[in-house]
Design an enzyme around this catalytic site. Structure first.
Site, PDB file in Angstrom:
ATOM      1  N   TYR A   1       0.856  -1.230  -0.014  1.00 33.66           N
ATOM      2  CA  TYR A   1      -0.103   0.078   0.031  1.00 33.66           C
ATOM      3  C   TYR A   1       0.707   1.344   0.238  1.00 33.66           C
ATOM      4  O   TYR A   1       0.330   2.389  -0.179  1.00 33.66           O
ATOM      5  CB  TYR A   1      -1.044   0.027   1.206  1.00 33.66           C
ATOM      6  CG  TYR A   1      -2.069  -1.053   1.318  1.00 33.66           C
ATOM      7  CD1 TYR A   1      -1.948  -1.922   0.110  1.00 33.66           C
ATOM      8  CD2 TYR A   1      -2.775  -1.446   2.376  1.00 33.66           C
ATOM      9  CE1 TYR A   1      -2.901  -3.102   0.027  1.00 33.66           C
ATOM     10  CE2 TYR A   1      -3.424  -2.491   2.370  1.00 33.66           C
ATOM     11  CZ  TYR A   1      -3.787  -3.187   1.157  1.00 33.66           C
ATOM     12  OH  TYR A   1      -4.538  -4.346   1.490  1.00 33.66           O
TER      13      TYR A   1
HETATM   14  N1  LIG Z   1      -6.028  -8.503   1.027  1.00 34.07           N
HETATM   15  C1  LIG Z   1      -6.302  -7.869  -0.222  1.00 34.07           C
HETATM   16  O1  LIG Z   1      -6.032  -8.383  -1.262  1.00 34.07           O
HETATM   17  C2  LIG Z   1      -7.028  -6.727  -0.226  1.00 34.07           C
HETATM   18  C3  LIG Z   1      -7.621  -6.067  -1.330  1.00 34.07           C
HETATM   19  C4  LIG Z   1      -8.257  -4.891  -1.282  1.00 34.07           C
HETATM   20  C5  LIG Z   1      -8.564  -4.293   0.005  1.00 34.07           C
HETATM   21  N2  LIG Z   1      -7.945  -4.845   1.191  1.00 34.07           N
HETATM   22  C6  LIG Z   1      -8.184  -4.138   2.598  1.00 34.07           C
HETATM   23  O2  LIG Z   1      -9.771  -3.944   2.698  1.00 34.07           O
HETATM   24  C7  LIG Z   1      -9.861  -2.378   2.822  1.00 34.07           C
HETATM   25  C8  LIG Z   1     -11.078  -2.172   2.348  1.00 34.07           C
HETATM   26  O3  LIG Z   1     -11.392  -2.311   0.964  1.00 34.07           O
HETATM   27  P1  LIG Z   1     -11.522  -1.044   0.015  1.00 34.07           P
HETATM   28  O4  LIG Z   1     -10.685  -0.080   0.054  1.00 34.07           O
HETATM   29  O5  LIG Z   1     -11.273  -1.764  -1.518  1.00 34.07           O
HETATM   30  O6  LIG Z   1     -12.727  -0.732  -0.135  1.00 34.07           O
HETATM   31  P2  LIG Z   1     -14.327  -0.431   0.836  1.00 34.07           P
HETATM   32  O7  LIG Z   1     -13.674  -0.108   2.143  1.00 34.07           O
HETATM   33  O8  LIG Z   1     -15.198  -1.255   0.352  1.00 34.07           O
HETATM   34  O9  LIG Z   1     -14.422   1.110   0.137  1.00 34.07           O
HETATM   35  C9  LIG Z   1     -13.684   2.305   0.508  1.00 34.07           C
HETATM   36  C10 LIG Z   1     -14.515   3.267  -0.225  1.00 34.07           C
HETATM   37  O10 LIG Z   1     -15.485   3.695   0.094  1.00 34.07           O
HETATM   38  C11 LIG Z   1     -15.701   4.977   0.728  1.00 34.07           C
HETATM   39  N3  LIG Z   1     -16.241   4.988   2.197  1.00 34.07           N
HETATM   40  C12 LIG Z   1     -16.001   4.439   3.179  1.00 34.07           C
HETATM   41  N4  LIG Z   1     -16.641   4.762   4.177  1.00 34.07           N
HETATM   42  C13 LIG Z   1     -17.777   5.329   3.497  1.00 34.07           C
HETATM   43  C14 LIG Z   1     -19.104   5.741   4.159  1.00 34.07           C
HETATM   44  N5  LIG Z   1     -19.374   5.893   5.529  1.00 34.07           N
HETATM   45  N6  LIG Z   1     -19.943   6.340   3.159  1.00 34.07           N
HETATM   46  C15 LIG Z   1     -19.641   6.466   2.049  1.00 34.07           C
HETATM   47  N7  LIG Z   1     -18.510   6.239   1.438  1.00 34.07           N
HETATM   48  C16 LIG Z   1     -17.628   5.698   2.226  1.00 34.07           C
HETATM   49  C17 LIG Z   1     -14.237   5.483   0.683  1.00 34.07           C
HETATM   50  O11 LIG Z   1     -14.019   6.891   0.511  1.00 34.07           O
HETATM   51  P3  LIG Z   1     -13.308   7.676   1.347  1.00 34.07           P
HETATM   52  O12 LIG Z   1     -11.815   7.181   1.788  1.00 34.07           O
HETATM   53  O13 LIG Z   1     -12.787   8.965   0.366  1.00 34.07           O
HETATM   54  O14 LIG Z   1     -14.033   8.228   2.489  1.00 34.07           O
HETATM   55  C18 LIG Z   1     -13.616   4.698  -0.325  1.00 34.07           C
HETATM   56  O15 LIG Z   1     -13.966   5.229  -1.731  1.00 34.07           O
HETATM   57  C19 LIG Z   1      -8.612  -1.799   1.911  1.00 34.07           C
HETATM   58  O16 LIG Z   1      -8.179  -0.588   2.465  1.00 34.07           O
HETATM   59  C20 LIG Z   1      -7.368  -2.758   2.507  1.00 34.07           C
HETATM   60  O17 LIG Z   1      -7.115  -2.472   3.859  1.00 34.07           O
HETATM   61  C21 LIG Z   1      -7.309  -5.871   0.947  1.00 34.07           C
END
Ligand SMILES: NC(=O)c1ccc[n+]([C@@H]2O[C@H](COP(=O)([O-])OP(=O)(O)OC[C@H]3O[C@@H](n4cnc5c(N)ncnc54)[C@H](OP(=O)(O)O)[C@@H]3O)[C@@H](O)[C@H]2O)c1
Length: 304
Positions: free
Chosen positions: A72
């Site tokens: 990241y």
């Molecule tokens: N192991 C793996 O292969 C892998 C792969 C992908 C992800 N991950 C982990 O999972 C975490 C989460 O996944 P992700 O980042 O893909 O997606 P997510 O958490 O499903 O979505 C993040 C998005 O949602 C928005 N958001 C967050 N809270 C919100 C709310 N209360 N209301 C409206 N919009 C909201 C964020 O915007 P803002 O930030 O602009 O507020 C961002 O655009 C990652 O950060 C990482 O730590 C792991």
């Protein structure tokens, strides 16, 4: 590790007395006996210059679990924010991940050392060429796992888990005489890709799942929040509560302070609401949001 503080009431402050979020667990107990917080701040795609503030907001709001990774490219800022927050390091569950291009046993310890140090500035990691992604080790990762077990024995890490493992790969790994069982399996799970079969398998075998992209990730977060069944609290709180109510850890990412706080104010959904969301999530064809195989130039599916 002492038990973290959590928000529980609808205030923005952590409450030391809290052990559950209105009917949902704040922690799960791993086979090792360790208590892992059920909600983490995800920091993938949290940019330099914003991720530190998000970590501090989260810690202040009561999060005690940060989901990071070497790949990241923000471990240094996360580490600095942790230090500056004044929250004791031993009270925070910090996850990092061994990147795919470091699965060769001799690469494991140097990659871990780099993460441990930084949380210090990175030479920008190369994603690697297709040749660095070892298909055999992806299919049968026991040699990598043995090295990780050694890292536990050395005390460099406390728990080791897996990520993006399907049932076949879990079985391939656990068929070996493991000294340390995987603590968790972190995979994509959201309304669009509810992973029903894997969830059932994991409950049966006692391997805790962590839901990444729990809101559908950046591309589908808007669609997720507009799912008609998601009507109580804020739509994000309903979806994050649904994840914990399904028995998984959940890793919502946000760098928006109000959302970081919003995302840890959870509540057990009424059974009828939970059942409605679960049924709606199962009613469509599962759609995985994230699959980098093509982008990495692989002619095989890294998730299959
Ligand atoms: N192991 C793996 O292969 C892998 C792969 C992908 C992800 N991950 C982990 O999972 C975490 C989460 O996944 P992700 O980042 O893909 O997606 P997510 O958490 O499903 O979505 C993040 C998005 O949602 C928005 N958001 C967050 N809270 C919100 C709310 N209360 N209301 C409206 N919009 C909201 C964020 O915007 P803002 O930030 O602009 O507020 C961002 O655009 C990652 O950060 C990482 O730590 C792991």
């Amino acid at each position: 590790m002492s038990l973290p503080l959590y928000n529980y009431n609808d205030s923005d402050k952590a409450d030391p007395e809290v052990t559950e979020y209105r009917g949902l667990p704040t922690h799960y107990t791993l086979p090792s006996g360790a208590q892992i917080p059920s909600v983490a701040l995800g920091v993938w795609q949290a940019q330099k210059g914003e991720v530190g503030a998000a970590v501090k907001t989260a810690l202040d709001a009561g999060y005690r679990h940060i989901d990071g990774a070497w790949a990241y490219r923000n471990e240094k800022e996360v580490g600095d924010a942790l230090k500056e927050s004044g929250v004791k390091r031993e009270d925070v569950w910090l996850t990092s991940k061994l990147w795919n291009t470091f699965h060769a046993p001799e690469d494991v310890e140097p990659a871990l050392d780099e993460s441990l140090k930084k949380f210090r500035p990175l030479a920008v990691p190369k994603n690697g060429t297709p040749a660095n992604y070892d298909k055999d080790l992806t299919e049968n990762p026991y040699p990598t796992w043995q090295k990780l077990e050694e890292m536990v024995e050395k005390g460099k890490v406390k728990n080791i888990g897996i990520s993006n493992f399907n049932i076949r790969r879990i079985q391939n790994l656990t068929a070996n005489p493991l000294k340390v069982q995987p603590a968790v399996n972190q995979v994509e799970i959201n309304f669009w890709f509810p992973q029903v079969e894997l969830l059932e398998f994991s409950k049966k075998t006692g391997l805790l799942l962590e839901a990444y992209s729990p809101l559908g990730s950046t591309q589908r977060v808007k669609d997720s929040l507009n799912v008609p069944e998601v009507t109580q609290m804020t739509p994000a709180q309903v979806l994050i509560s649904w994840h914990v109510q399904r028995g998984t850890i959940t890793l919502p990412k946000s760098v928006t302070p109000s959302r970081v706080i919003e995302n840890i104010h959870l509540k057990k959904l009424p059974d009828a609401t939970f059942d409605k969301i679960e049924a709606a999530a199962r009613a469509h064809k599962p759609e995985r949001g994230l699959n980098p195989s093509k982008a990495w130039g692989l002619d095989w599916d890294i998730f299959e």
